[in-house]
Scaffold this motif. Structure first.
Motif, short mmCIF file in Angstrom:
data_model
loop_
_atom_site.label_atom_id
_atom_site.label_comp_id
_atom_site.label_asym_id
_atom_site.label_seq_id
_atom_site.Cartn_x
_atom_site.Cartn_y
_atom_site.Cartn_z
N UNK A 199 52.26 40.60 36.82
CA UNK A 199 52.72 39.27 36.42
C UNK A 199 52.75 39.11 34.90
N UNK A 200 52.03 39.97 34.18
CA UNK A 200 52.02 39.89 32.72
C UNK A 200 52.59 41.12 32.07
N UNK A 201 53.42 41.88 32.78
CA UNK A 201 53.90 43.16 32.28
C UNK A 201 54.77 43.02 31.04
N UNK A 242 38.25 45.89 40.19
CA UNK A 242 38.01 44.44 40.26
C UNK A 242 37.60 43.88 38.90
N UNK A 243 36.64 44.52 38.26
CA UNK A 243 36.08 43.95 37.03
C UNK A 243 37.06 44.01 35.87
N UNK A 244 37.71 45.15 35.69
CA UNK A 244 38.60 45.25 34.53
C UNK A 244 39.93 44.52 34.76
N UNK A 245 40.33 44.35 36.01
CA UNK A 245 41.46 43.45 36.26
C UNK A 245 41.09 42.03 35.85
N UNK A 246 39.87 41.65 36.16
CA UNK A 246 39.37 40.34 35.72
C UNK A 246 39.41 40.22 34.20
N UNK A 247 38.97 41.26 33.50
CA UNK A 247 38.93 41.22 32.04
C UNK A 247 40.34 41.09 31.45
N UNK A 248 41.26 41.91 31.97
CA UNK A 248 42.63 41.88 31.45
C UNK A 248 43.32 40.57 31.80
N UNK A 249 43.15 40.14 33.04
CA UNK A 249 43.77 38.88 33.46
C UNK A 249 43.25 37.72 32.63
N UNK A 255 45.65 35.41 30.50
CA UNK A 255 45.82 34.10 31.12
C UNK A 255 46.43 34.17 32.50
N UNK A 256 46.17 35.24 33.24
CA UNK A 256 46.72 35.42 34.58
C UNK A 256 45.71 34.99 35.64
N UNK A 257 46.19 34.50 36.75
CA UNK A 257 45.31 34.15 37.87
C UNK A 257 44.77 35.43 38.49
N UNK A 258 43.48 35.41 38.85
CA UNK A 258 42.86 36.59 39.44
C UNK A 258 41.73 36.17 40.37
N UNK A 259 41.90 36.42 41.66
CA UNK A 259 40.87 36.10 42.65
C UNK A 259 40.90 37.20 43.71
N UNK A 260 40.05 38.21 43.60
CA UNK A 260 40.11 39.32 44.54
C UNK A 260 39.58 38.96 45.92
N UNK A 261 39.84 39.82 46.86
CA UNK A 261 39.32 39.69 48.22
C UNK A 261 37.79 39.65 48.15
N UNK A 262 37.15 38.60 48.63
CA UNK A 262 35.69 38.52 48.56
C UNK A 262 35.00 39.65 49.33
#
Length: 363
Positions: free
Chosen positions: A19-21, A125-132, A136-143
């Motif tokens: 989404x932020x490519x 999971x963690x580094x997607x969170x950091x980059x998002x 400013x991208x939405x990020x909510x992984x599968x719990x």
């Protein structure tokens, strides 16, 4: 924890970042990091490369394989690299035989295939969170993915009300009500101690939970194992885990025969060392594996490992008076019968059952 979870985490990572490519990832720092978003994304691919190469080669030290990007690789191309290297991890996990271990530094020097799968999911999971966060991208992984990472790599962390916020808190990325913010964190692969014929394989909370509920914990048990004593020990492990009191190195270990990979019993600590640097050990063996010295081998190895630590001076074992084979195991493993005064103290100060005998081994 398997290649399926790795695939799911990688798919979530690339879908989120796609989404932020069109953004300039080199001009934006990942949230809470000194790295740029592009450096962080490349780090994910590098970590995947390390995990896959180590596990596939059974490397027992750092594996000298480097990943480089062709000049001009854009963000879309970098996401393809993440997908490709993630697929390599998933394939390495799927094809590795049970029990195979390879180098990973935290904290005991190796990880098994489930550990590498968990490491890859954690990385994604963690580094997607950091980059998002940086983009400013939405990020909510599968719990469920976050819960699996916690159960496999963070056995020392008390579960929180929700797994994803708990994982963020445990890695210094967020806050949880009633808990101090984490500023220094680590993750745990399970401890495995070799003996002449066995591997004493540390049981993680994810495995202990299945065993206490009547499952086999993904292990190839001899006969109808595990023994009821191992199931009970796993119940105690889970109680400690659920209250944040579990110390992974002082948990439950499956006795796995090196010759055929069969689990034949369990050996455990009844908790971490107390203020007097004293720890209690317990053990059981499936009936079909008795009489060959396996229990003695396991108890001796785990006891000597504990006594070599700075926080243990004494290891004790309690045995029923009519359980002669268990008394013999303790004696062959270097334990001696406690004195009358020591047994009295154990009854009065440690709530030892009056019907048990106390055996002691000191550093």
């Amino acid at each position: 924890m398997s290649g399926d979870q790795v695939d799911a985490a990688v798919s979530h990572c690339t879908a989120t970042l796609r989404a932020g490519v069109d953004r300039d990832w080199e001009a934006v720092h990942a949230a809470g990091m000194e790295w740029t978003c592009r450096t962080t994304a490349f780090h994910i691919a590098q970590a995947f490369t390390h995990y896959a190469s180590r596990l596939a080669s059974r490397a027992q030290e750092r594996f000298p394989l480097a990943l480089t990007l062709p000049e001009g690789t854009d963000n879309a191309g970098l996401l393809q690299v993440i997908e490709a290297t993630g697929a390599l991890v998933a394939a390495a996990v799927r094809t590795a035989p049970p029990g195979v271990r390879a180098y990973h530094p935290h904290p005991f020097g190796t990880a098994d295939r489930e550990g590498f799968a968990a490491l890859a999911v954690n990385e994604a999971l963690l580094h997607t969170h950091d980059i998002a966060g940086g983009l400013g991208l939405a990020h909510e992984p599968d719990p469920d993915l976050a819960a699996a990472v916690l159960a496999w790599l963070f056995p020392h962390v008390e579960p929180g009300p929700e797994p994803w916020p708990t994982l963020l808190w445990a890695t210094g990325r967020g806050e949880l009500p009633g808990r101090a913010r984490v500023t220094d964190w680590t993750l745990y692969n399970n401890l495995v101690l070799p003996t002449e014929r066995l591997l004493l394989t540390g049981i993680r909370p994810a495995v202990a939970d299945d065993v206490r509920l009547g499952g086999r914990g993904g292990l190839d048990w001899l006969g109808d194992g595990p023994h009821e004593g191992t199931r009970q020990a796993c119940s105690y492990l889970m109680k400690a885990y659920e209250t944040g009191a579990h110390r992974p190195e002082f948990g439950v270990f499956a006795l796995v025969r090196q010759e055929d990979g069969r689990a034949i019993g369990g050996v455990c600590f009844h908790g971490a060392p107390d203020d007097e640097r004293r720890v209690e050990i317990g053990y059981d063996l499936i009936e079909g594996a008795r009489g060959d010295g396996y229990a003695t081998e396991a108890v001796r190895t785990l006891t000597e490992w504990a006594l070599a630590r700075d926080d243990v001076d004494t290891v004790v074992a309690t045995v029923e008076p009519d359980n002669v084979p268990s008394q013999q195991v303790a004696a062959r493993a270097g334990f001696v019968r406690a004195t009358v005064d020591e047994e009295r103290t154990a009854h009065e100060e440690y709530d030892m059952d009056s019907g048990l005998r106390l055996y002691v081994r000191r550093a």
